[in-house]
Scaffold this active site. Sequence first.
Site, PDB file in Angstrom:
ATOM      1  N   TYR A  21     -26.386 -29.022 -45.107  1.00  0.00           N
ATOM      2  CA  TYR A  21     -27.804 -29.251 -45.427  1.00  0.00           C
ATOM      3  C   TYR A  21     -27.996 -30.490 -46.290  1.00  0.00           C
ATOM      4  O   TYR A  21     -28.707 -30.460 -47.287  1.00  0.00           O
ATOM      5  CB  TYR A  21     -28.398 -28.030 -46.155  1.00  0.00           C
ATOM      6  CG  TYR A  21     -28.128 -26.725 -45.461  1.00  0.00           C
ATOM      7  CD1 TYR A  21     -28.796 -26.395 -44.278  1.00  0.00           C
ATOM      8  CD2 TYR A  21     -27.196 -25.834 -45.970  1.00  0.00           C
ATOM      9  CE1 TYR A  21     -28.532 -25.206 -43.619  1.00  0.00           C
ATOM     10  CE2 TYR A  21     -26.939 -24.632 -45.308  1.00  0.00           C
ATOM     11  CZ  TYR A  21     -27.598 -24.332 -44.146  1.00  0.00           C
ATOM     12  OH  TYR A  21     -27.333 -23.156 -43.512  1.00  0.00           O
ATOM     13  N   TYR A 158     -31.917 -14.371 -43.280  1.00  0.00           N
ATOM     14  CA  TYR A 158     -31.070 -15.512 -42.889  1.00  0.00           C
ATOM     15  C   TYR A 158     -29.980 -14.982 -41.968  1.00  0.00           C
ATOM     16  O   TYR A 158     -29.274 -14.028 -42.318  1.00  0.00           O
ATOM     17  CB  TYR A 158     -30.427 -16.204 -44.100  1.00  0.00           C
ATOM     18  CG  TYR A 158     -29.492 -17.298 -43.647  1.00  0.00           C
ATOM     19  CD1 TYR A 158     -30.005 -18.521 -43.212  1.00  0.00           C
ATOM     20  CD2 TYR A 158     -28.122 -17.088 -43.560  1.00  0.00           C
ATOM     21  CE1 TYR A 158     -29.165 -19.506 -42.722  1.00  0.00           C
ATOM     22  CE2 TYR A 158     -27.275 -18.074 -43.072  1.00  0.00           C
ATOM     23  CZ  TYR A 158     -27.806 -19.284 -42.659  1.00  0.00           C
ATOM     24  OH  TYR A 158     -26.965 -20.249 -42.158  1.00  0.00           O
ATOM     25  N   ASP A 261     -26.899  -7.299 -39.560  1.00  0.00           N
ATOM     26  CA  ASP A 261     -26.117  -8.487 -39.868  1.00  0.00           C
ATOM     27  C   ASP A 261     -25.454  -8.260 -41.223  1.00  0.00           C
ATOM     28  O   ASP A 261     -26.084  -8.410 -42.263  1.00  0.00           O
ATOM     29  CB  ASP A 261     -27.042  -9.712 -39.873  1.00  0.00           C
ATOM     30  CG  ASP A 261     -26.306 -11.000 -40.231  1.00  0.00           C
ATOM     31  OD1 ASP A 261     -25.148 -10.918 -40.683  1.00  0.00           O
ATOM     32  OD2 ASP A 261     -26.909 -12.075 -40.077  1.00  0.00           O
ATOM     33  N   LYS A 290     -17.825 -13.959 -42.806  1.00  0.00           N
ATOM     34  CA  LYS A 290     -17.571 -14.455 -44.160  1.00  0.00           C
ATOM     35  C   LYS A 290     -16.276 -13.938 -44.802  1.00  0.00           C
ATOM     36  O   LYS A 290     -15.283 -14.624 -44.753  1.00  0.00           O
ATOM     37  CB  LYS A 290     -18.798 -14.196 -45.035  1.00  0.00           C
ATOM     38  CG  LYS A 290     -19.939 -15.156 -44.676  1.00  0.00           C
ATOM     39  CD  LYS A 290     -20.930 -15.328 -45.797  1.00  0.00           C
ATOM     40  CE  LYS A 290     -21.790 -16.553 -45.621  1.00  0.00           C
ATOM     41  NZ  LYS A 290     -23.040 -16.359 -44.889  1.00  0.00           N
TER      42      LYS A 290
HETATM   43  C1  LIG Z   1     -23.601 -16.873 -43.659  1.00  0.00           C
HETATM   44  C2  LIG Z   1     -24.389 -15.941 -42.815  1.00  0.00           C
HETATM   45  C3  LIG Z   1     -24.496 -16.113 -41.418  1.00  0.00           C
HETATM   46  C4  LIG Z   1     -23.883 -17.300 -40.708  1.00  0.00           C
HETATM   47  O1  LIG Z   1     -22.498 -17.329 -40.766  1.00  0.00           O
HETATM   48  P1  LIG Z   1     -21.710 -18.706 -40.516  1.00  0.00           P
HETATM   49  O2  LIG Z   1     -20.275 -18.309 -40.539  1.00  0.00           O
HETATM   50  O3  LIG Z   1     -22.120 -19.624 -41.606  1.00  0.00           O
HETATM   51  O4  LIG Z   1     -22.145 -19.200 -39.172  1.00  0.00           O
HETATM   52  C5  LIG Z   1     -25.218 -15.190 -40.714  1.00  0.00           C
HETATM   53  N1  LIG Z   1     -25.805 -14.132 -41.324  1.00  0.00           N
HETATM   54  C6  LIG Z   1     -25.705 -13.929 -42.647  1.00  0.00           C
HETATM   55  C7  LIG Z   1     -26.351 -12.737 -43.255  1.00  0.00           C
HETATM   56  C8  LIG Z   1     -25.008 -14.832 -43.445  1.00  0.00           C
HETATM   57  O5  LIG Z   1     -24.950 -14.642 -44.765  1.00  0.00           O
END
Ligand SMILES: *Cc1c(COP(=O)(O)O)cnc(C)c1O
Length: 458
Positions: A21, A158, A261, A290
């Site tokens: 970013y 997000y 997610d 992550k």
């Molecule tokens: C970081 C994140 C993503 C994206 O993961 P990347 O490995 O950066 O592509 C998707 N959803 C959530 C909730 C996240 O924190």
Amino acid sequence: MSGGAQPGLIGRDRARLWHPYAPASPDLPLWEVEAADGVRLRLRGEDGTRHEVVDAMSSWWSVIHGYRHPVLDAAAQRQLRSFSHVMFGGLTHAPAVELAERLVDMAPSAPGRPRLERVFLADSGSVAVEVALKLAVQFQTASGHPQRQRFLSIRGGYHGDTFAAMGVCDPVDGMHSAFPGLLAGNVFAPRPPAASSATPESVQAWAAGLADIAAMHSGELAAIIVEPVLQGAGGMHAYPAECLTVLRQVADRHGLLLIFDEIATGFGRTGELFAADHAGVMPDIMCGGKALTGGYLTLAAMLCTAEVAATVSGGQAGALLHGPTFMGNPLACAVANASLGIIGDGAWRADVARIGAGLHSGLASARDLEAVRDVRTIGAVGVIELHNAVDVTAVTAAAIRHGVWVRPFRNLVYTMPPYISTAADIEQITAGMTAAIAEVHGRVPALAGGAARSGGAA
Ligand SMILES: *Cc1c(COP(=O)(O)O)cnc(C)c1O
């Protein structure tokens, strides 16, 4: 220059690289990481000054066991001596199979709900979200609902930076306005009330609004997607776990799949193994990423129920239409297995509770600063929310002087330390965060009645 194997490294970076970013060749400060061990990074600034800092960010949620963990190092080296990568089309290998079995064993479960028992290995969180959304649309098409192509989400979310994932991020604070032709079409309900101030009435009112929006659009919706219990990069917003029960009910009422997610929240961060476990609510599809490899390598996973998998596989396409080149990378899977092995010993639960208590008490005094609007913790996550946008450059530099690496965004200075952080590390983090905010944004203590100030969060 002392130790100067690479004098001018930061200048060379500025000439050639992009950062997250960021504009090309930004004027913003950069630090070179010379070493990383345990919870500590050794940084070297552009002027050659060195700082040893505690990593309060776990490298964006991922390095939960710390840097250079002997068990993860050994797993990577073992796999290197075997093979680092093979294609996953038509081939398989032990690290991937073991990882899928581990993930299915760990995944949230609830009586009377089908388990998550089918695993797709993706190469990043965003891709796992893409695959989850694609799977949901393919599921609806295969179920005779080809018109169900949109998603319902909540504001403030997000889910990643690829297009479909961006499309379910917050429509205002996300990046929708930059890509109006590519990101239209999803449906957003308000975010649930904050966990700290929610009442049965406010949860009820939110649930009623959600139910209305879902009913209005049900014929065109494929799935609901949310970050359970804690919205991360959309604003570090924690909300009551019972909202997950509401989401489950709404999804079931309208034939929508429910996607959790857990890319940020998974693997213990919020105090349960997965955030869904706070409510005992099962999604139909879950994404993790992550912390999956303990921050060693990029890897993510999408899990779904046998029913969803069977329906999509029996549909006209006859397959889930996705297959990354580096799918199931053996090196990443081997390290993930080692990381999940550490998680499996269960010590994370006491670590997260201990860190959470340390963050709670350590950050309490930040409330006394006039610049601070709110302080909150959930699991091993601590958040200081300011009234106005953080001066990121100045706060980052001040925190480094106090021996702490933080990466604020918008009006938030927040931390999610590695699980191995000691009480002294947490004290250093909380004191450093608070001091940095005080130095940059003013020491003036909050006055009684200060709530009258603008509540505008940047
Ligand atoms: C970081 C994140 C993503 C994206 O993961 P990347 O490995 O950066 O592509 C998707 N959803 C959530 C909730 C996240 O924190």
